[in-house]
Write a protein that holds these residues in place. Structure first.
Motif, PDB file in Angstrom:
ATOM      1  N   ILE A  67       0.859  -1.179   0.000  1.00 52.13           N
ATOM      2  CA  ILE A  67       0.000   0.000   0.000  1.00 52.13           C
ATOM      3  C   ILE A  67       0.895   1.229   0.000  1.00 52.13           C
ATOM      4  CG2 ILE A  67      -1.803   1.253   1.251  1.00 52.13           C
ATOM      5  CD1 ILE A  67      -2.688  -1.393   2.427  1.00 52.13           C
ATOM      6  N   SER A  68       0.527   2.217  -0.775  1.00 48.01           N
ATOM      7  CA  SER A  68       1.353   3.413  -0.886  1.00 48.01           C
ATOM      8  C   SER A  68       1.363   4.179   0.435  1.00 48.01           C
ATOM      9  CB  SER A  68       0.845   4.312  -2.013  1.00 48.01           C
ATOM     10  OG  SER A  68      -0.421   4.846  -1.693  1.00 48.01           O
ATOM     11  N   LEU A  69       2.489   4.798   0.726  1.00 45.62           N
ATOM     12  CA  LEU A  69       2.605   5.598   1.938  1.00 45.62           C
ATOM     13  C   LEU A  69       1.686   6.815   1.890  1.00 45.62           C
ATOM     14  CD1 LEU A  69       6.468   5.512   2.505  1.00 45.62           C
ATOM     15  CD2 LEU A  69       4.712   4.214   3.717  1.00 45.62           C
ATOM     16  N   ARG A  70       1.419   7.293   0.699  1.00 43.36           N
ATOM     17  CA  ARG A  70       0.526   8.451   0.589  1.00 43.36           C
ATOM     18  C   ARG A  70      -0.893   8.083   1.006  1.00 43.36           C
ATOM     19  NH1 ARG A  70      -0.485  12.352  -4.698  1.00 43.36           N
ATOM     20  NH2 ARG A  70      -1.070  14.194  -3.490  1.00 43.36           N
ATOM     21  N   THR A  71      -1.348   6.878   0.650  1.00 38.07           N
ATOM     22  CA  THR A  71      -2.672   6.424   1.077  1.00 38.07           C
ATOM     23  C   THR A  71      -2.747   6.321   2.592  1.00 38.07           C
ATOM     24  OG1 THR A  71      -3.009   5.205  -0.985  1.00 38.07           O
ATOM     25  CG2 THR A  71      -4.343   4.551   0.908  1.00 38.07           C
ATOM     26  N   LEU A  72      -1.711   5.778   3.214  1.00 37.67           N
ATOM     27  CA  LEU A  72      -1.687   5.661   4.672  1.00 37.67           C
ATOM     28  C   LEU A  72      -1.609   7.030   5.334  1.00 37.67           C
ATOM     29  CD1 LEU A  72       0.794   2.653   4.927  1.00 37.67           C
ATOM     30  CD2 LEU A  72      -1.696   2.581   5.085  1.00 37.67           C
ATOM     31  N   THR A  73      -0.871   7.953   4.729  1.00 42.84           N
ATOM     32  CA  THR A  73      -0.763   9.298   5.288  1.00 42.84           C
ATOM     33  C   THR A  73      -2.095  10.032   5.224  1.00 42.84           C
ATOM     34  OG1 THR A  73       1.561   9.409   4.616  1.00 42.84           O
ATOM     35  CG2 THR A  73       0.463  11.490   5.121  1.00 42.84           C
ATOM     36  N   ILE A  74      -2.791   9.907   4.104  1.00 46.34           N
ATOM     37  CA  ILE A  74      -4.088  10.573   3.957  1.00 46.34           C
ATOM     38  C   ILE A  74      -5.089  10.026   4.971  1.00 46.34           C
ATOM     39  CG2 ILE A  74      -6.059  10.860   2.401  1.00 46.34           C
ATOM     40  CD1 ILE A  74      -4.089  10.990   0.091  1.00 46.34           C
ATOM     41  N   PHE A  75      -5.092   8.709   5.173  1.00 41.62           N
ATOM     42  CA  PHE A  75      -6.029   8.135   6.141  1.00 41.62           C
ATOM     43  C   PHE A  75      -5.690   8.579   7.562  1.00 41.62           C
ATOM     44  CE2 PHE A  75      -7.074   4.552   9.030  1.00 41.62           C
ATOM     45  CZ  PHE A  75      -8.447   4.726   9.017  1.00 41.62           C
ATOM     46  N   ARG A  76      -4.416   8.691   7.884  1.00 40.30           N
ATOM     47  CA  ARG A  76      -4.026   9.150   9.221  1.00 40.30           C
ATOM     48  C   ARG A  76      -4.507  10.573   9.469  1.00 40.30           C
ATOM     49  NH1 ARG A  76       0.968  11.733  10.949  1.00 40.30           N
ATOM     50  NH2 ARG A  76       1.155  11.601  13.223  1.00 40.30           N
ATOM     51  N   GLN A  77      -4.337  11.451   8.492  1.00 44.67           N
ATOM     52  CA  GLN A  77      -4.795  12.823   8.660  1.00 44.67           C
ATOM     53  C   GLN A  77      -6.320  12.902   8.681  1.00 44.67           C
ATOM     54  OE1 GLN A  77      -2.740  15.087   9.523  1.00 44.67           O
ATOM     55  NE2 GLN A  77      -0.930  13.828   9.149  1.00 44.67           N
ATOM     56  N   ALA A  78      -6.988  12.023   7.931  1.00 48.57           N
ATOM     57  CA  ALA A  78      -8.454  11.999   7.955  1.00 48.57           C
ATOM     58  C   ALA A  78      -8.971  11.595   9.329  1.00 48.57           C
ATOM     59  CB  ALA A  78      -8.980  11.050   6.880  1.00 48.57           C
ATOM     60  N   CYS A  79      -8.291  10.637   9.978  1.00 50.97           N
ATOM     61  CA  CYS A  79      -8.696  10.227  11.327  1.00 50.97           C
ATOM     62  C   CYS A  79      -8.466  11.338  12.340  1.00 50.97           C
ATOM     63  CB  CYS A  79      -7.932   8.969  11.734  1.00 50.97           C
ATOM     64  SG  CYS A  79      -8.402   7.487  10.827  1.00 50.97           S
ATOM     65  N   ARG A  80      -7.438  12.131  12.144  1.00 50.75           N
ATOM     66  CA  ARG A  80      -7.186  13.241  13.064  1.00 50.75           C
ATOM     67  C   ARG A  80      -8.248  14.323  12.915  1.00 50.75           C
ATOM     68  NH1 ARG A  80      -0.874  14.754  12.618  1.00 50.75           N
ATOM     69  NH2 ARG A  80      -1.420  15.931  14.498  1.00 50.75           N
ATOM     70  N   ALA A  81      -8.763  14.507  11.697  1.00 46.68           N
ATOM     71  CA  ALA A  81      -9.814  15.496  11.478  1.00 46.68           C
ATOM     72  C   ALA A  81     -11.189  14.961  11.852  1.00 46.68           C
ATOM     73  CB  ALA A  81      -9.815  15.950  10.013  1.00 46.68           C
ATOM     74  N   CYS A  82     -11.401  13.656  11.618  1.00 43.80           N
ATOM     75  CA  CYS A  82     -12.693  13.033  11.926  1.00 43.80           C
ATOM     76  C   CYS A  82     -12.427  11.649  12.511  1.00 43.80           C
ATOM     77  CB  CYS A  82     -13.563  12.930  10.672  1.00 43.80           C
ATOM     78  SG  CYS A  82     -15.184  12.179  10.962  1.00 43.80           S
ATOM     79  N   PRO A  83     -12.348  11.522  13.834  1.00 43.01           N
ATOM     80  CA  PRO A  83     -12.052  10.218  14.445  1.00 43.01           C
ATOM     81  C   PRO A  83     -13.089   9.147  14.147  1.00 43.01           C
ATOM     82  CG  PRO A  83     -11.743  12.008  16.026  1.00 43.01           C
ATOM     83  CD  PRO A  83     -12.427  12.597  14.832  1.00 43.01           C
ATOM     84  N   HIS A  84     -14.302   9.533  13.760  1.00 40.59           N
ATOM     85  CA  HIS A  84     -15.340   8.549  13.463  1.00 40.59           C
ATOM     86  C   HIS A  84     -15.116   7.854  12.120  1.00 40.59           C
ATOM     87  CE1 HIS A  84     -17.807   9.708  16.899  1.00 40.59           C
ATOM     88  NE2 HIS A  84     -17.589  10.967  16.583  1.00 40.59           N
ATOM     89  N   PHE A  85     -14.220   8.384  11.309  1.00 39.04           N
ATOM     90  CA  PHE A  85     -13.950   7.771  10.011  1.00 39.04           C
ATOM     91  C   PHE A  85     -13.087   6.534  10.231  1.00 39.04           C
ATOM     92  CE2 PHE A  85     -11.602   7.555   5.908  1.00 39.04           C
ATOM     93  CZ  PHE A  85     -12.706   7.323   5.100  1.00 39.04           C
ATOM     94  N   SER A  86     -13.660   5.370  10.082  1.00 42.65           N
ATOM     95  CA  SER A  86     -12.990   4.122  10.428  1.00 42.65           C
ATOM     96  C   SER A  86     -12.137   3.621   9.274  1.00 42.65           C
ATOM     97  CB  SER A  86     -14.024   3.058  10.812  1.00 42.65           C
ATOM     98  OG  SER A  86     -14.842   2.745   9.691  1.00 42.65           O
ATOM     99  N   ILE A  87     -11.244   2.701   9.607  1.00 42.61           N
ATOM    100  CA  ILE A  87     -10.408   2.093   8.580  1.00 42.61           C
ATOM    101  C   ILE A  87     -11.236   1.173   7.688  1.00 42.61           C
ATOM    102  CG2 ILE A  87      -9.728   0.097   9.979  1.00 42.61           C
ATOM    103  CD1 ILE A  87      -6.912   0.421   8.774  1.00 42.61           C
TER     104      ILE A  87
END
Length: 238
Positions: free
Chosen positions: A88-108
């Motif tokens: 999995i690309s690091l950019r995909t993981l980075t985007i999901f990490r920042q999305a969780c910081r902005a919206c913790p309800h956004f699950s994996i």
């Protein structure tokens, strides 16, 4: 041998190569531009929306010992510690990490389904497991990088946050009047944790070697040092 043994073995394999993965990640970041792509490569070569599954042969570097070192060098992270077949690309993981910081309800789980919709492919449960494993390792790498930064800035001491980042509720100004109660504390009595009591459900406790990595929390051993200093409660009968 059961599932717990497999998970424990997988964690041990990741821990053994974690220092080298951190160094590979720092090397990748040193070659990256602001958008997260390596300055030596073009993103169009790797992003192919028409074909989500793309096989690629990545040239290994002589100083790389583990396969994931080579994957991180090319901005990917494998889902397995020893023989990764999916990355999995690091950019995909980075985007999901920042999305969780902005919206913790956004699950994996939602992130995995989003990627499936983006690539026009059906969702499969094993995709969720692969994304979860890669994201856990990515968070561990980020944590190790943060620890290196704190050491370089002389901020690695456990009491540094308490001494230099004073909470607003403990901040005092000159000539501030004394209050009846300095501050209030509210806790739930660990009612949520009591639901997992093995004596209630009759289940076998599962060994978990994970520990909370935060300066806000104290270990059981540190708290037990004060167990004999607490005064006994006095009960008055009327």
């Amino acid at each position: 041998r059961d599932r717990r043994d497999c998970i424990e073995l997988q964690i041990n394999h990741w821990d053994a190569q974690m220092p080298r993965l951190v160094e590979a990640y720092l090397d990748f970041r040193s070659r990256s531009s602001d958008n997260g792509f390596s300055v030596e490569e073009h993103p169009e070569v790797f992003v192919m929306p028409e074909n989500p599954w793309r096989k690629a042969s990545l040239m290994a570097r002589p100083h790389h010992t583990f396969p994931n070192e080579n994957l991180i060098y090319h901005r990917y992270l494998g889902c397995s510690p020893i023989y990764p077949t999916i990355a999995i690309s690091l950019r995909t993981l980075t985007i999901f990490r920042q999305a969780c910081r902005a919206c913790p309800h956004f699950s994996i789980h939602a992130q995995c389904k989003t990627l499936c919709h983006f690539h026009n492919m059906p969702y499969r449960p094993y995709l969720f497991q692969q994304l979860t494993q890669a994201f856990d390792v990515y968070l561990e790498i980020i944590h190790c990088v943060d620890q290196k930064i704190r050491v370089a800035l002389n901020q690695s001491a456990r009491e540094w946050r308490l001494r230099n980042e004073c909470p607003a509720c403990f901040y005092r100004v000159e000539d501030e009047p004394t209050l009846t109660f300095d501050w209030f504390v509210s806790i739930d009595g660990n009612n949520s944790l009591k639901r997992w009591d093995t004596r209630v459900y009759g289940t076998v406790p599962r060994a978990d070697h994970c520990t909370a990595r935060s300066t806000y929390w104290l270990s059981n051993e540190e708290v037990d040092n004060f167990k004999y200093e607490v005064k006994a409660r006095q009960v008055f009968l009327i």
